[in-house]
Design a protein around this motif. Structure first.
Motif, PDB file in Angstrom:
ATOM      1  N   ILE A  44       0.841  -1.196   0.000  1.00  0.00           N
ATOM      2  CA  ILE A  44       0.000   0.000   0.000  1.00  0.00           C
ATOM      3  C   ILE A  44       0.879   1.251   0.000  1.00  0.00           C
ATOM      4  CG2 ILE A  44      -1.711   1.322   1.300  1.00  0.00           C
ATOM      5  CD1 ILE A  44      -2.811  -1.400   2.293  1.00  0.00           C
ATOM      6  N   ALA A  45       1.926   1.260   0.833  1.00  0.00           N
ATOM      7  CA  ALA A  45       2.839   2.405   0.881  1.00  0.00           C
ATOM      8  C   ALA A  45       3.513   2.612  -0.475  1.00  0.00           C
ATOM      9  CB  ALA A  45       3.883   2.195   1.969  1.00  0.00           C
ATOM     10  N   LYS A  46       3.936   1.540  -1.097  1.00  0.00           N
ATOM     11  CA  LYS A  46       4.569   1.626  -2.420  1.00  0.00           C
ATOM     12  C   LYS A  46       3.601   2.238  -3.430  1.00  0.00           C
ATOM     13  CE  LYS A  46       6.442  -1.293  -6.057  1.00  0.00           C
ATOM     14  NZ  LYS A  46       6.525  -2.651  -6.552  1.00  0.00           N
ATOM     15  N   ALA A  47       2.373   1.794  -3.392  1.00  0.00           N
ATOM     16  CA  ALA A  47       1.373   2.324  -4.322  1.00  0.00           C
ATOM     17  C   ALA A  47       1.122   3.813  -4.078  1.00  0.00           C
ATOM     18  CB  ALA A  47       0.072   1.540  -4.193  1.00  0.00           C
ATOM     19  N   LEU A  48       1.118   4.215  -2.818  1.00  0.00           N
ATOM     20  CA  LEU A  48       0.917   5.630  -2.502  1.00  0.00           C
ATOM     21  C   LEU A  48       2.091   6.477  -2.985  1.00  0.00           C
ATOM     22  CD1 LEU A  48      -0.660   5.497   1.062  1.00  0.00           C
ATOM     23  CD2 LEU A  48      -1.745   6.277  -1.039  1.00  0.00           C
ATOM     24  N   VAL A  49       3.308   5.979  -2.784  1.00  0.00           N
ATOM     25  CA  VAL A  49       4.499   6.708  -3.229  1.00  0.00           C
ATOM     26  C   VAL A  49       4.498   6.830  -4.746  1.00  0.00           C
ATOM     27  CG1 VAL A  49       7.019   6.556  -3.440  1.00  0.00           C
ATOM     28  CG2 VAL A  49       5.921   6.171  -1.231  1.00  0.00           C
ATOM     29  N   GLU A  50       4.110   5.781  -5.411  1.00  0.00           N
ATOM     30  CA  GLU A  50       4.074   5.786  -6.876  1.00  0.00           C
ATOM     31  C   GLU A  50       2.798   6.435  -7.411  1.00  0.00           C
ATOM     32  OE1 GLU A  50       4.578   1.667  -7.892  1.00  0.00           O
ATOM     33  OE2 GLU A  50       6.716   1.694  -7.391  1.00  0.00           O
ATOM     34  N   ARG A  51       1.954   6.888  -6.494  1.00  0.00           N
ATOM     35  CA  ARG A  51       0.690   7.553  -6.834  1.00  0.00           C
ATOM     36  C   ARG A  51      -0.198   6.684  -7.720  1.00  0.00           C
ATOM     37  NH1 ARG A  51       0.778  12.765  -4.937  1.00  0.00           N
ATOM     38  NH2 ARG A  51       2.838  13.597  -4.597  1.00  0.00           N
ATOM     39  N   ARG A  52      -0.289   5.441  -7.352  1.00  0.00           N
ATOM     40  CA  ARG A  52      -1.157   4.532  -8.094  1.00  0.00           C
ATOM     41  C   ARG A  52      -1.966   3.658  -7.139  1.00  0.00           C
ATOM     42  NH1 ARG A  52       0.632  -0.490  -8.011  1.00  0.00           N
ATOM     43  NH2 ARG A  52       2.784  -0.888  -7.506  1.00  0.00           N
ATOM     44  N   VAL A  53      -2.635   4.286  -6.206  1.00  0.00           N
ATOM     45  CA  VAL A  53      -3.508   3.558  -5.283  1.00  0.00           C
ATOM     46  C   VAL A  53      -4.720   3.099  -6.074  1.00  0.00           C
ATOM     47  CG1 VAL A  53      -4.924   3.711  -3.218  1.00  0.00           C
ATOM     48  CG2 VAL A  53      -2.708   4.849  -3.297  1.00  0.00           C
ATOM     49  N   SER A  54      -4.876   1.797  -6.154  1.00  0.00           N
ATOM     50  CA  SER A  54      -5.949   1.252  -6.974  1.00  0.00           C
ATOM     51  C   SER A  54      -7.260   1.094  -6.208  1.00  0.00           C
ATOM     52  CB  SER A  54      -5.521  -0.089  -7.571  1.00  0.00           C
ATOM     53  OG  SER A  54      -5.139  -0.973  -6.546  1.00  0.00           O
ATOM     54  N   HIS A  55      -7.188   1.145  -4.900  1.00  0.00           N
ATOM     55  CA  HIS A  55      -8.394   0.953  -4.093  1.00  0.00           C
ATOM     56  C   HIS A  55      -8.409   1.966  -2.958  1.00  0.00           C
ATOM     57  CE1 HIS A  55      -9.167  -2.791  -6.191  1.00  0.00           C
ATOM     58  NE2 HIS A  55      -7.915  -3.114  -5.977  1.00  0.00           N
ATOM     59  N   SER A  56      -9.551   2.558  -2.726  1.00  0.00           N
ATOM     60  CA  SER A  56      -9.661   3.551  -1.658  1.00  0.00           C
ATOM     61  C   SER A  56      -9.393   2.938  -0.292  1.00  0.00           C
ATOM     62  CB  SER A  56     -11.028   4.214  -1.683  1.00  0.00           C
ATOM     63  OG  SER A  56     -12.039   3.262  -1.455  1.00  0.00           O
ATOM     64  N   TYR A  57      -9.652   1.642  -0.130  1.00  0.00           N
ATOM     65  CA  TYR A  57      -9.408   1.021   1.164  1.00  0.00           C
ATOM     66  C   TYR A  57      -7.925   0.978   1.490  1.00  0.00           C
ATOM     67  CZ  TYR A  57      -8.473  -3.366  -1.371  1.00  0.00           C
ATOM     68  OH  TYR A  57      -7.978  -4.321  -2.211  1.00  0.00           O
ATOM     69  N   GLN A  58      -7.061   0.986   0.460  1.00  0.00           N
ATOM     70  CA  GLN A  58      -5.621   1.014   0.719  1.00  0.00           C
ATOM     71  C   GLN A  58      -5.231   2.326   1.387  1.00  0.00           C
ATOM     72  OE1 GLN A  58      -4.311   0.357  -3.305  1.00  0.00           O
ATOM     73  NE2 GLN A  58      -3.895  -1.793  -2.917  1.00  0.00           N
ATOM     74  N   ALA A  59      -5.721   3.431   0.862  1.00  0.00           N
ATOM     75  CA  ALA A  59      -5.440   4.734   1.449  1.00  0.00           C
ATOM     76  C   ALA A  59      -6.034   4.821   2.853  1.00  0.00           C
ATOM     77  CB  ALA A  59      -5.995   5.840   0.562  1.00  0.00           C
ATOM     78  N   GLU A  60      -7.210   4.250   3.034  1.00  0.00           N
ATOM     79  CA  GLU A  60      -7.861   4.266   4.339  1.00  0.00           C
ATOM     80  C   GLU A  60      -7.038   3.504   5.375  1.00  0.00           C
ATOM     81  OE1 GLU A  60     -11.990   2.735   6.451  1.00  0.00           O
ATOM     82  OE2 GLU A  60     -11.845   2.735   4.279  1.00  0.00           O
ATOM     83  N   VAL A  61      -6.476   2.374   4.989  1.00  0.00           N
ATOM     84  CA  VAL A  61      -5.656   1.572   5.910  1.00  0.00           C
ATOM     85  C   VAL A  61      -4.439   2.370   6.352  1.00  0.00           C
ATOM     86  CG1 VAL A  61      -4.128  -0.438   6.074  1.00  0.00           C
ATOM     87  CG2 VAL A  61      -6.399  -0.686   5.094  1.00  0.00           C
TER      88      VAL A  61
END
Length: 68
Positions: A44-61
């Motif tokens: 999830i952190a990797k996806a946030l850094v790469e600005r490619r969060v595919s699911h809102s629940y990842q950001a929520e976690v």
């Protein structure tokens, strides 16, 4: 809005459900639920850094981990 039929899992049943979901979503398998939890947070952190969060629940976690 109708009520769902979701069941709140506890203990080992909950850990196994999370591990199964991680296997399905990421293809990652490990015998330790702690390692699986760490893997989830890292992905999830990797996806946030790469600005490619595919699911809102990842950001929520991550938000909930940060806020505590």
């Amino acid at each position: 809005m109708s009520q769902g039929n979701k069941k709140r899992l506890k203990g080992k049943e909950k850990k196994l459900a999370v591990m199964d979901a991680v296997k399905k979503h990421f293809g990652f398998v490990h015998t330790s639920d702690n390692v699986v939890d760490a893997y989830i947070l890292a992905q999830i952190a990797k996806a946030l850094v790469e600005r490619r969060v595919s699911h809102s629940y990842q950001a929520e976690v991550l938000y909930n981990v940060k806020v505590g």
